[in-house]
Write a protein that holds these residues in place. Structure first.
Motif, PDB file in Angstrom:
ATOM      1  N   ILE A  30       0.822  -1.213   0.000  1.00 54.93           N
ATOM      2  CA  ILE A  30       0.000   0.000   0.000  1.00 54.93           C
ATOM      3  C   ILE A  30       0.859   1.267   0.000  1.00 54.93           C
ATOM      4  N   ALA A  34       0.716   4.029  -3.004  1.00 53.23           N
ATOM      5  CA  ALA A  34       0.454   5.447  -2.752  1.00 53.23           C
ATOM      6  C   ALA A  34       1.551   6.311  -3.379  1.00 53.23           C
ATOM      7  N   VAL A  67      -5.193   3.713   1.651  1.00 49.69           N
ATOM      8  CA  VAL A  67      -4.399   4.274   0.553  1.00 49.69           C
ATOM      9  C   VAL A  67      -4.473   5.799   0.615  1.00 49.69           C
TER      10      VAL A  67
END
Length: 75
Positions: A30, A34, A67
């Motif tokens: 994650i 991002a 996120v």
């Protein structure tokens, strides 16, 4: 999933695998995703296929809020 249930004979080993996979998703996948999102040029963000991209990175839509928080952390 039967994770953390009493249905499996090797439950503790299976549960450890689930914990490891979850930690990898939350702490590696994650944040990397991002970072990739931040690097997308603003001219391409309006038409970016976010849901498909989440899934292609192995991220379920239920993690969209996480996120988003990672985006805030990195910007």
């Amino acid at each position: 999933s039967d994770a953390f249930s009493k249905f499996l004979l090797q439950g503790e080993e299976h549960n450890k695998d689930i914990e490891d996979a979850t930690n990898y998703l939350l702490n590696t996948i994650i944040p990397q995703f991002a970072k990739e999102l931040i690097e997308i040029p603003s001219t391409k963000r309006d038409n970016y296929p976010l849901i498909q991209s989440l899934h292609s990175h192995g991220i379920n839509i239920r993690y969209l809020g996480l996120v988003r928080s990672r985006l805030n952390d990195q910007s």
